[in-house]
Design a protein around this motif. Structure first.
Motif, PDB file in Angstrom:
ATOM      1  N   TYR A   5       0.873  -1.169   0.000  1.00  0.00           N
ATOM      2  CA  TYR A   5       0.000   0.000   0.000  1.00  0.00           C
ATOM      3  C   TYR A   5       0.909   1.218   0.000  1.00  0.00           C
ATOM      4  CZ  TYR A   5      -3.362   3.540   1.238  1.00  0.00           C
ATOM      5  OH  TYR A   5      -4.130   4.659   1.218  1.00  0.00           O
ATOM      6  N   ASN A  37       5.801  -1.608   8.524  1.00  0.00           N
ATOM      7  CA  ASN A  37       4.838  -0.627   9.024  1.00  0.00           C
ATOM      8  C   ASN A  37       3.452  -1.246   9.201  1.00  0.00           C
ATOM      9  OD1 ASN A  37       3.643   1.803   9.837  1.00  0.00           O
ATOM     10  ND2 ASN A  37       3.249   2.439   7.756  1.00  0.00           N
ATOM     11  N   GLY A  38       3.395  -2.416   9.797  1.00  0.00           N
ATOM     12  CA  GLY A  38       2.105  -3.048  10.004  1.00  0.00           C
ATOM     13  C   GLY A  38       2.220  -4.280  10.866  1.00  0.00           C
ATOM     14  N   TRP A  51      -4.340  -7.600   7.623  1.00  0.00           N
ATOM     15  CA  TRP A  51      -3.062  -6.900   7.713  1.00  0.00           C
ATOM     16  C   TRP A  51      -3.390  -5.482   8.163  1.00  0.00           C
ATOM     17  CZ3 TRP A  51      -1.297  -4.551   2.565  1.00  0.00           C
ATOM     18  CH2 TRP A  51      -0.163  -3.756   2.723  1.00  0.00           C
ATOM     19  N   VAL A  53      -2.187  -1.793   8.821  1.00  0.00           N
ATOM     20  CA  VAL A  53      -1.161  -0.775   8.616  1.00  0.00           C
ATOM     21  C   VAL A  53      -1.256   0.168   9.814  1.00  0.00           C
ATOM     22  CG1 VAL A  53      -0.360   1.090   7.130  1.00  0.00           C
ATOM     23  CG2 VAL A  53      -1.269  -1.007   6.112  1.00  0.00           C
ATOM     24  N   LEU A  56       0.052   5.985   8.653  1.00  0.00           N
ATOM     25  CA  LEU A  56       0.421   6.589   7.374  1.00  0.00           C
ATOM     26  C   LEU A  56       0.394   8.096   7.530  1.00  0.00           C
ATOM     27  CD1 LEU A  56      -1.658   4.509   4.808  1.00  0.00           C
ATOM     28  CD2 LEU A  56       0.788   4.374   5.192  1.00  0.00           C
ATOM     29  N   SER A  63       3.360   0.791   3.142  1.00  0.00           N
ATOM     30  CA  SER A  63       3.455  -0.407   3.962  1.00  0.00           C
ATOM     31  C   SER A  63       3.399  -1.589   3.016  1.00  0.00           C
ATOM     32  CB  SER A  63       2.300  -0.467   4.956  1.00  0.00           C
ATOM     33  OG  SER A  63       2.382  -1.636   5.746  1.00  0.00           O
TER      34      SER A  63
END
Length: 124
Positions: A5, A37-38, A51, A53, A56, A63
């Motif tokens: 993402y 980042n997750g 999942w 994240v 942001l 991520s």
């Protein structure tokens, strides 16, 4: 399978806890090889995973997750993959400030629930 993402949008200053539900047609728990980042949280069944994240913003706009399925699977058995996402924020920071009765203009007690949800995203 690798899912990423990435947002270069300036519509938001900061988003947290964006949940991506990844559904796949095989009934197995794949190995999560890496998450940037997750984090993975438990999915609703054996044909999906969630999942999350974590954050942001303009300094951290992407991520990714790397998922490994069984080596005995044929690539065509893995598709289609459906991805949906949701968050308790929206892009435009809209808020309901008050609710009034149209007949007498009196203020009403109210509650709000804000979310951003995709309708459909499919990878073939």
């Amino acid at each position: 399978l690798e899912v990423e993402y990435n947002s270069n949008q300036t519509r938001f200053d900061h988003l947290e806890n964006i949940d991506f539900l990844i559904k796949y047609p095989v009934k197995e728990n794949p190995e999560i090889r890496s998450i940037e980042n997750g984090e993975q949280i438990e999915g609703p069944n054996k044909s999906s995973l969630v999942w999350r994240v974590l954050s942001l913003d303009s300094n951290n706009s992407s991520s990714n997750i790397s998922i490994k399925f069984s080596t005995h699977l044929m690539i065509e058995e893995l598709f289609p993959i459906n991805v949906s996402f949701s968050t308790k924020y929206n892009f435009y920071k809209m808020a309901v400030k008050q609710a009034v009765n149209l007949k007498d203009n009196s203020q009403l007690t109210f509650d709000t629930k804000i979310s951003l949800v995709t309708e459909n995203f499919k990878i073939n």
